[in-house]
Write a protein that holds these residues in place. Structure first.
Motif, PDB file in Angstrom:
ATOM      1  N   LEU A   1       0.927  -1.143  -0.049  1.00 13.47           N
ATOM      2  CA  LEU A   1       0.184   0.071   0.082  1.00 13.47           C
ATOM      3  C   LEU A   1       0.684   0.950  -0.055  1.00 13.47           C
ATOM      4  O   LEU A   1       0.777   2.505  -0.413  1.00 13.47           O
ATOM      5  N   ARG A   2       2.067   0.906   0.520  1.00 15.87           N
ATOM      6  CA  ARG A   2       2.644   2.468   1.072  1.00 15.87           C
ATOM      7  C   ARG A   2       3.740   2.359  -1.003  1.00 15.87           C
ATOM      8  O   ARG A   2       3.884   3.293  -1.016  1.00 15.87           O
ATOM      9  N   LEU A   3       3.930   1.603  -1.457  1.00 19.72           N
ATOM     10  CA  LEU A   3       5.146   1.054  -2.567  1.00 19.72           C
ATOM     11  C   LEU A   3       3.263   2.229  -3.701  1.00 19.72           C
ATOM     12  O   LEU A   3       4.414   2.465  -4.556  1.00 19.72           O
ATOM     13  N   ILE A   4       2.282   1.487  -3.672  1.00 18.21           N
ATOM     14  CA  ILE A   4       0.990   2.220  -4.116  1.00 18.21           C
ATOM     15  C   ILE A   4       1.100   3.901  -3.700  1.00 18.21           C
ATOM     16  O   ILE A   4       1.180   4.805  -5.075  1.00 18.21           O
ATOM     17  N   TRP A   5       1.087   4.491  -2.945  1.00 19.01           N
ATOM     18  CA  TRP A   5       0.914   5.681  -2.727  1.00 19.01           C
ATOM     19  C   TRP A   5       1.711   6.005  -3.488  1.00 19.01           C
ATOM     20  O   TRP A   5       1.263   7.671  -3.497  1.00 19.01           O
ATOM     21  N   GLY A   6       3.186   5.481  -3.010  1.00 14.47           N
ATOM     22  CA  GLY A   6       4.127   6.706  -3.450  1.00 14.47           C
ATOM     23  C   GLY A   6       4.328   6.851  -4.843  1.00 14.47           C
ATOM     24  O   GLY A   6       4.685   8.024  -5.502  1.00 14.47           O
ATOM     25  N   ALA A   7       3.242   5.861  -5.563  1.00 15.96           N
ATOM     26  CA  ALA A   7       4.079   5.679  -7.123  1.00 15.96           C
ATOM     27  C   ALA A   7       2.564   6.581  -7.385  1.00 15.96           C
ATOM     28  O   ALA A   7       3.243   7.518  -8.544  1.00 15.96           O
TER      29      ALA A   7
ATOM     30  N   ASP B   1      -6.047  16.311   3.836  1.00 17.22           N
ATOM     31  CA  ASP B   1      -5.653  16.062   4.654  1.00 17.22           C
ATOM     32  C   ASP B   1      -5.450  15.165   5.110  1.00 17.22           C
ATOM     33  O   ASP B   1      -5.370  14.198   6.160  1.00 17.22           O
ATOM     34  N   GLN B   2      -6.459  13.926   5.539  1.00 12.95           N
ATOM     35  CA  GLN B   2      -6.653  13.062   5.987  1.00 12.95           C
ATOM     36  C   GLN B   2      -6.072  11.394   4.895  1.00 12.95           C
ATOM     37  O   GLN B   2      -6.514  10.463   5.907  1.00 12.95           O
ATOM     38  N   ASP B   3      -6.101  12.129   3.903  1.00 13.87           N
ATOM     39  CA  ASP B   3      -5.366  10.596   2.967  1.00 13.87           C
ATOM     40  C   ASP B   3      -4.374  10.846   3.019  1.00 13.87           C
ATOM     41  O   ASP B   3      -3.508  10.042   2.617  1.00 13.87           O
ATOM     42  N   GLN B   4      -3.593  11.559   3.906  1.00 15.74           N
ATOM     43  CA  GLN B   4      -2.175  11.704   3.988  1.00 15.74           C
ATOM     44  C   GLN B   4      -1.596  10.213   5.091  1.00 15.74           C
ATOM     45  O   GLN B   4      -2.334  10.499   6.241  1.00 15.74           O
ATOM     46  N   PRO B   5      -0.651   9.616   5.076  1.00 17.85           N
ATOM     47  CA  PRO B   5      -0.157   8.577   5.323  1.00 17.85           C
ATOM     48  C   PRO B   5       0.273   8.759   6.972  1.00 17.85           C
ATOM     49  O   PRO B   5       0.925  10.325   6.474  1.00 17.85           O
ATOM     50  N   VAL B   6       0.128   8.399   7.965  1.00 13.84           N
ATOM     51  CA  VAL B   6       0.877   9.004   9.340  1.00 13.84           C
ATOM     52  C   VAL B   6       1.529   8.216   9.451  1.00 13.84           C
ATOM     53  O   VAL B   6       1.737   7.226   9.454  1.00 13.84           O
ATOM     54  N   VAL B   7       2.497   9.526   9.818  1.00 16.85           N
ATOM     55  CA  VAL B   7       3.905   8.748   9.958  1.00 16.85           C
ATOM     56  C   VAL B   7       3.918   8.368  11.498  1.00 16.85           C
ATOM     57  O   VAL B   7       4.329   9.144  12.123  1.00 16.85           O
ATOM     58  N   THR B   8       4.750   7.464  11.767  1.00 15.94           N
ATOM     59  CA  THR B   8       4.778   6.556  13.337  1.00 15.94           C
ATOM     60  C   THR B   8       6.046   5.731  13.291  1.00 15.94           C
ATOM     61  O   THR B   8       6.458   5.388  12.086  1.00 15.94           O
ATOM     62  N   SER B   9       6.755   5.825  14.339  1.00 16.79           N
ATOM     63  CA  SER B   9       7.881   4.865  14.294  1.00 16.79           C
ATOM     64  C   SER B   9       8.638   3.877  14.165  1.00 16.79           C
ATOM     65  O   SER B   9       6.933   3.019  15.019  1.00 16.79           O
ATOM     66  N   ASN B  10       8.905   3.270  13.962  1.00 17.58           N
ATOM     67  CA  ASN B  10       8.627   1.298  12.963  1.00 17.58           C
ATOM     68  C   ASN B  10       8.352   0.842  14.657  1.00 17.58           C
ATOM     69  O   ASN B  10       9.679   0.947  15.683  1.00 17.58           O
ATOM     70  N   PRO B  11       7.925  -0.450  15.060  1.00 18.54           N
ATOM     71  CA  PRO B  11       8.328  -1.423  15.827  1.00 18.54           C
ATOM     72  C   PRO B  11       9.610  -2.098  16.279  1.00 18.54           C
ATOM     73  O   PRO B  11      10.338  -2.262  15.298  1.00 18.54           O
ATOM     74  N   GLU B  12       9.819  -1.903  17.569  1.00 17.45           N
ATOM     75  CA  GLU B  12      11.329  -3.358  17.528  1.00 17.45           C
ATOM     76  C   GLU B  12      11.407  -4.207  16.979  1.00 17.45           C
ATOM     77  O   GLU B  12      10.265  -4.811  17.450  1.00 17.45           O
ATOM     78  N   PRO B  13      12.669  -5.103  16.421  1.00 13.42           N
ATOM     79  CA  PRO B  13      12.529  -6.140  16.411  1.00 13.42           C
ATOM     80  C   PRO B  13      11.722  -7.332  18.202  1.00 13.42           C
ATOM     81  O   PRO B  13      12.784  -6.362  19.462  1.00 13.42           O
ATOM     82  N   ARG B  14      11.465  -8.656  18.191  1.00  8.45           N
ATOM     83  CA  ARG B  14      11.068  -9.209  19.253  1.00  8.45           C
ATOM     84  C   ARG B  14      10.727 -10.247  18.758  1.00  8.45           C
ATOM     85  O   ARG B  14      11.426 -10.521  17.740  1.00  8.45           O
ATOM     86  N   GLY B  15      11.669 -10.986  20.558  1.00 10.09           N
ATOM     87  CA  GLY B  15      12.060 -11.776  20.169  1.00 10.09           C
ATOM     88  C   GLY B  15      10.714 -13.125  20.298  1.00 10.09           C
ATOM     89  O   GLY B  15       9.971 -13.033  21.016  1.00 10.09           O
TER      90      GLY B  15
END
Length: 979
Positions: A897-903, A965-979
Motif C-alpha cells: 500500500l505504501r508503494l502504491i501510494w508513493g507511486a 488532509d485525511q488521506d495523507q499517510p500517518v508517519v509513526t516510529s517502526n516497532p522494534e524487533p521482538r523474539g
C-alpha cells in the motif's frame, strides 16, 4: 649445480655438501676401471678425502646463454630474476598438549596425527631418517597408581596397519617404563628402564632417540635437578615414519591408559635434545599445584578412615570383654584402673578438621566391615554425598550450598566423584558461593580422572567450544566424550544405577509438559487401563515407559517385562513379541529362556518385522556361529531398512568372517557402520567417530570436529545424564524452584542443549532466583551456549538476536550479530526471523552482503532496501503457520500500500489534480471578492444568482481540502524487533 636458476635453467641442483675422494690402486691388482668407485675403493693402497665448500644456490652467478630474448620474455624474466624465494616458516616442534588431561585408566585417550612438512628441506630431512630416527619427546606426568594391567599407555604410535610403531612408551605394573620400537626388518624390540617413576608428584619425562641410542630422563622438583637417567644403545635399525599413522596419548582400544594426569607434551620431530635444551614449562602452574594439594589432603582423609574403623573394631571387642561378669572382674572394676574399652585416637582431629566425615563414621556400623579398604572408603564417600544431596533437596536447598561444600569435599576425597562434579559446577557458576574458575577446573579434572560421567562430559564440552578458560582442542574433547560414549550402550543394557531415558522436553512446550506423568498420574492410569483391556499399542508404550524410565515414570524393569509377556502372549503384536524375545535372550529382569525366545523371534519375523529378522541373524551369529545364515538374515533385514543389520554386516567384514569374502575389508565395514550410524545406531556412530579421529581409512578423511560431534551425540544419550535431567523436570513440574535450578545447572554444564535452553527459560521466569544464587549472567550464558549447538532451536537464536539488539546487562549492543542470529532463525524456517530482519531494515539498518548470501538473497537482484523488504515479508508469510492474517501478511500488505501510494504521489495525475484544485481555489477567491464588492455597492437586479454561485464554489473547495488532509499517510516510529 654451478649457476643460478634462470629462464633456461629452471631447477638447478641444490647441494649441501661435496666430498672429493682420491685413492691409489696397483695397476696389476686386476681391478676394472669401469667398475663403481664404491667397489674399487676397498682395494686402494692409499686413499684420502676432503670436504669442498659449496656455493648456496642464490650466491651463484647467472650463466650467459648467448641468446637474445624477446622483449616480452625478457620483461617476464626481469620480474622475478632478482627475487629470492622463501621457504614456508615451519618448525619441527609440535605441542601435542598444552592443558592438563585427566586420564582415568580406561581404554580412551587423545589421538594426534602429524602431516608432512611443507618446507621441502625439513620434509627431505624427515624422509632421510626413516631408518635412523632423531627426535625427542618431552611430557609432564602425575601418576596416582602404577599400571593395574601388564602395560598402560603413555604415548605410542600406531601405524596404518594398526600395529605399534616407533616410539611406544608404556608404564608397567612395577612402575618401570617400557619402551618399544619397530625395526626395519619388520620385527619389534622393547626395553624396560632400570628405575621407576615417582607417584603423586609431577615429573617431566624426556625420551630422545639418536639412531640406535635412546636416552630416558625423569626430572622432578622446581628446578628439575633431581632426576633419573638411563642411556640404552642398540645396533638394530629402527623404522620411523611419524606420518604413516597416528599417535595416542593415554588409552585406546588396544591398551588401557595410565591413572593420573598428563601435563604439557612437546614432540621435537627432527632433533635429539639433552634435557637442559628442552623448553617445556608447565604453563598453568597454579592448576598443577592445586592438583597436588588436593591429593595431599585426600591422602589424609583416606588414611583416617581405615585407622578409625580398625580402632572401633578393636574397641568393640574389648567392650564385649568388659561386659562379662564374675567375682574377679567385679573386684577389678571396683579397685582397679578405669576401663579403656572405647578409645578413638582420631576423634578429636576428625571433629575439628572433617566434621562431616566424623559424623558419618559415628553413624555407620563399623563392627561388621568385611569389604576391601577401597570399597569401604568409597561407601563412606557415598554416605556423605547422600547427606549433602538431602540438604540440597530442601525447599531452600540453594541456600544450603555453602554449608554443603565441606561435605562434598570429603565425599570427593573418598573417591565418590559425583561430589567432585557438584563442586566443579558450584565453583564455575558461582552457585551461592564465590565464583572460583580455578577450583572449578580442579574438581572437573578430578571428576574426569575418576571416570565420573558428567565431569567427563563437562570437560569434553568446554574443550569442544573453548569456553571458560579451557583451550579449544577437539582431540582432547574427543578423548573425554568417547570415554562416556563407549559406556552409554553398556549402561543402557545393565539397567543399574540412577539412570533414566534422555528425553528432549522443553519447558516452553506446554503440550509435551501435559503428557508427563507418574505411576499415579492420569496418563499412566489411562494407558494401564487400555493395556489391561488388551490394547497392544498401550501395552508396548507402558512397557517402554517402565523399562527405560520414560515420560516421568520410575524405571521398573520387572513390571515392564510383565507387560511385554502379556502383550506377546495375548495380542500377537509382532513388536511386543520381539521385545519379549530379546528380554528372554538376554535375561534382563527374567530368567533366560533361549528356546522360547527363538520361537517368539521366528514368529515376529514371520509377521514381517525387520527387527525380528535381524534378531534371527544375531541368534545364529552368537549362539550357533553360523555366519552364512547370520549374513543371510542380516542382508534381508538391511534391505528392509534395519540399522542394526547394517552394523552387524560391518562387524562381519571388520572381523574378516563374511561368507565368501577374502579376509578383512575395512572399507566395506566402514560403509556399513556409516549407514548404521545414519539410522541412529549407537555402536555404528562410535566406529564412525573413531575413523574420523584417526583418519586411517580413505573413505573417512581425518576430521576431529566431526569425530567430536558424533561422540558427543552418543554421550548425551547416557542414562546417568538422563536421570539428572528428569530430576530437574520433576522439580519444575512440582514447583520446587531451588531444586529445578540446581539440577538444570548440573545438566546444562555438561553441554546438552535442551537443558541449557530450559535453564535460560527458568532464569527468565525467575530472575530473582537467578540473580540471587548464580554468579553468572544466566540468560546470556545459556542461550549463548545453546546457539552454538547443532540443531539449536530457532527461539534460542531469536532470544540471542534480541539480547544483541537491546544489549544485556554488561553486554553492549551489536546490530550485526543480532542480524546473524535472526538470519539463522529464519534459515531454520522461523517466520519471526524474517520479520525481525525486515523491521531492522525499516529502522534504517543495512543488512551486510554475507548475511544476504547466507539467506540466499542475491544482492544483484535485490539492489535496494524495498526489494529486500518485499522478499523478506514474502518469505515470512510463506513460513507462517497461521491460516488467517498474520503479522507477516499484514506487513506485506502495508508495504505494498505504501508503494502504491508513493507511486501515485510521484505520477503526472497529482500535477493535474493540483492544477485543477488551484484553479478552483483562485476562481472561488475571485467570486468571493466580487460578492463582497457587490454587497458594499447598491443592490443589483439579480443577487440570488451570485450568492448561489459563491456558495457552490465554497462548498466545492472545502471538502476537497479536508479529503486531502485525511488521506495523507500517518508517519509513526517502526516497532522494534521482538523474539
Amino acid at each position: 649445480m654451478v649457476y643460478r636458476d634462470d629462464y633456461f635453467i629452471r631447477h638447478s641442483i641444490s647441494v649441501s655438501a661435496v666430498i672429493l675422494r682420491a685413492w691409489i690402486t696397483h695397476r696389476d691388482s686386476g681391478t676394472d676401471l669401469n667398475v663403481k668407485w664404491e667397489e674399487n675403493l676397498p682395494h686402494a693402497v692409499a686413499r684420502n678425502y676432503t670436504l669442498l665448500k659449496t656455493v648456496p644456490p642464490f650466491e651463484r652467478p647467472f650463466k650467459d646463454h648467448q641468446v637474445c630474448l624477446g622483449w616480452n620474455m625478457r620483461y617476464i624474466w626481469m620480474l622475478w630474476a632478482h627475487k629470492i624465494p622463501q621457504c614456508p616458516l615451519e618448525n619441527d616442534v609440535v605441542a601435542f598438549l598444552d592443558f592438563p588431561y585427566a586420564s582415568s585408566g580406561e581404554n580412551t585417550g587423545i589421538v594426534k596425527k602429524l602431516l608432512r612438512f611443507q618446507n621441502r628441506e625439513l620434509e627431505a630431512t624427515r624422509c632421510q631418517r626413516t631408518d635412523y630416527p632423531v627426535f625427542t619427546v618431552s611430557l609432564w606426568l602425575y601418576l596416582l597408581h602404577y599400571c593395574k594391567a601388564n602395560l598402560c599407555g603413555i604415548l605410542y604410535f600406531v601405524d596404518s596397519n594398526e600395529m605399534y610403531g616407533t616410539p611406544s612408551v608404556f608404564l608397567t605394573e612395577e612402575g618401570h617404563l617400557h619402551i618399544q620400537m619397530h625395526l626395519v626388518q619388520g620385527e619389534d624390540l622393547a626395553v624396560k628402564t632400570k628405575f621407576t617413576v615417582p607417584l603423586k608428584e609431577w615429573f617431566r619425562l624426556d625420551v630422545s632417540f639418536n639412531g640406535g641410542q635412546i636416552v630416558v630422563t625423569t626430572s622432578t622438583g622446581q628446578d628439575l635437578k633431581s632426576n633419573h637417567n638411563q642411556t640404552i644403545s642398540f645396533y638394530e635399525d629402527f623404522h620411523y615414519n611419524d606420518t604413516a599413522g597416528y599417535f595416542i596419548i593415554g588409552g585406546s582400544r588396544y591398551v588401557a591408559g595410565i591413572e593420573g594426569f598428563f601435563g604439557p607434551l612437546k614432540y621435537y620431530r627432527l632433533r635429539s635434545l639433552h634435557p637442559t635444551q628442552i623448553l617445556n614449562p608447565f604453563l598453568d602452574k597454579r592448576l598443577a599445584e592445586q592438583i597436588e594439594l588436593y591429593y595431599e589432603r585426600c591422602a589424609e582423609v583416606q588414611e583416617i578412615i581405615p585407622v578409625y574403623a580398625s580402632s572401633v573394631q578393636l574397641s568393640g571387642k574389648r567392650q564385649e570383654a568388659c561386659d562379662l561378669s564374675n567375682s574377679y572382674l567385679d573386684l577389678r572394676r571396683k579397685y582397679g584402673s578405669p576401663s579403656t574399652c572405647r578409645a578413638f585416637p582420631w576423634e578429636k582431629g576428625l571433629r575439628e578438621k572433617h566434621p562431616s566425615l566424623h559424623q558419618v563414621l559415628l553413624e555407620m556400623d563399623l563392627l561388621t566391615v568385611s569389604r576391601s579398604q577401597n570399597e569401604f572408603v568409597l561407601e563412606i564417600g557415598g554416605k556423605i554425598f547422600e547427606k549433602a544431596v538431602k540438604r540440597l533437596s530442601r525447599v531452600d536447598g540453594l541456600h544450603q550450598i555453602s554449608s554443603v561444600v565441606p561435605f562434598l569435599m570429603d565425599s570427593s576425597c573418598c573417591g565418590y566423584h559425583k561430589a567432585s562434579y557438584y563442586l566443579a559446577v558450584f565453583y564455575e557458576t558461582g552457585l551461592n558461593i564465590p565464583r572460583d574458575p580455578l577450583q572449578g577446573m580442579l574438581y572437573s579434572l578430578v571428576g574426569g580422572q575418576g571416570s565420573e560421567r558428567l565431569s567427563s562430559m563437562n570437560l569434553g564440552y568446554k574443550h569442544y567450544q573453548g569456553v571458560d578458560n579451557y583451550p579449544l582442542d577437539w582431540e582432547l574433547s574427543y578423548a573425554y566424550y568417547s570415554s562416556i560414549a563407549t559406556k552409554t550402550p553398556l549402561d543402557q543394557h545393565t539397567l543399574q544405577g540412577d539412570q533414566a531415558y534422555v528425553e528432549t522436553i522443553r519447558l516452553k512446550d506446554d503440550e509435551i509438559l501435559k503428557v508427563q506423568t507418574k505411576e499415579d498420574g492420569d496418563v499412566f492410569m489411562w494407558l494401564k487401563h487400555e493395556a489391561i483391556r488388551g490394547n497392544a499399542a498401550a501395552q508396548q508404550r507402558l512397557a517402554q515407559m517402565l523399562f527405560w524410565g520414560q515420560q516421568g515414570v520410575a524405571k521398573n524393569p520387572e513390571a515392564a517385562i510383565e507387560w511385554y509377556a502379556k502383550g506377546a502372549l495375548e495380542t500377537e503384536d509382532p513388536a511386543l513379541i520381539y521385545d519379549y524375545a530379546i528380554v528372554l535372550f538376554k535375561g534382563q529382569g527374567v530368567k533366560k529362556n533361549r528356546r522360547l525366545a527363538l520361537e517368539l523371534m521366528k514368529k515376529a519375523a514371520s509377521k514381517g518385522l525387520h527387527q525380528a529378522v535381524n534378531g534371527l541373524g544375531w541368534y545364529y551369529h552368537k549362539f550357533k556361529k553360523n555366519y552364512a545364515k547370520a549374513a543371510k538374515y542380516w542382508l534381508k533385514a538391511e534391505e528392509m531398512g534395519n540399522p542394526d543389520a547394517s552394523y552387524n554386516l560391518g562387524v562381519l567384514h571388520l572381523d574378516g568372517i563374511f561368507p565368501g569374502a577374502p579376509g578383512r575389508n575395512l572399507t566395506l565395514a566402514g560403509e556399513y557402520f556409516h549407514k548404521a550410524a545414519q539410522g541412529g545406531h549407537i555402536e555404528g556412530t562410535l566406529w564412525c567417530s573413531l575413523y574420523y579421529i584417526t583418519g586411517n581409512l580413505e573413505t573417512f578423511p581425518r576430521d576431529p570436529e566431526k569425530a567430536v560431534v558424533w561422540a558427543k551425540h552418543v554421550a548425551e544419550k547416557n542414562g546417568y545424564l538422563g536421570h539428572v535431567i528428569r530430576q530437574a523436570l520433576n522439580a519444575y513440574l512440582e514447583g520446587f524452584w531451588h531444586e529445578a535450578l540446581l539440577y538444570y545447572v548440573l545438566a546444562a554444564e555438561t553441554g546438552i542443549e535442551v537443558s541449557q535452553t530450559n535453564l535460560a527459560h527458568i532464569c527468565e521466569e525467575r530472575p530473582d532466583l537467578a540473580g540471587r544464587y548464580l554468579g553468572v549472567n544466566c540468560v546470556w550464558r545459556y542461550y549463548n551456549f545453546s546457539v552454538f549447538q547443532i540443531d539449536a532451536p530457532s527461539f534460542a537464536y531469536l532470544k540471542m538476536g534480541d539480547l544483541y539488539y537491546y544489549g544485556h546487562q554488561n553486554q553492549s549492543q551489536d546490530l550485526e550479530l543480532s542480524m546473524q542470529m535472526y538470519a539463522q532463525a529464519a534459515l531454520d524456517g522461523d517466520s519471526q526471523g524474517f520479520f525481525n530482519l525486515a523491521l531492522l531494515i525499516e529502522e534504517g539498518a543495512i543488512i551486510p552482503h554475507h548475511i544476504l548470501d547466507f539467506l540466499e538473497i542475491d544482492p544483484t537482484l535485490h539492489s535496494n532496501n524495498i526489494s529486500i523488504l518485499r522478499e523478506l515479508y514474502e518469505r515470512c508469510w510463506n513460513h507462517s503457520n497461521e491460516e488467517s492474517f498474520s503479522p507477516c501478511s499484514l506487513a506485506w500488505l502495508y508495504l505494498h500500500l505504501r508503494l502504491i501510494w508513493g507511486a501515485i504521489l510521484h505520477s503526472a495525475l497529482i500535477y493535474f489534480l493540483g492544477t485543477f484544485l488551484l484553479s478552483v481555489l483562485i476562481a472561488g477567491t475571485v467570486q468571493c471578492f466580487q460578492s463582497v464588492s457587490a454587497s458594499s455597492s447598491p443592490p443589483g437586479p439579480d443577487p440570488v444568482s451570485l450568492d448561489s454561485t459563491t456558495s457552490t464554489a465554497g462548498s466545492a473547495v472545502t471538502p476537497a481540502m479536508g479529503a486531502s488532509d485525511q488521506d495523507q499517510p500517518v508517519v509513526t516510529s517502526n516497532p522494534e524487533p521482538r523474539g
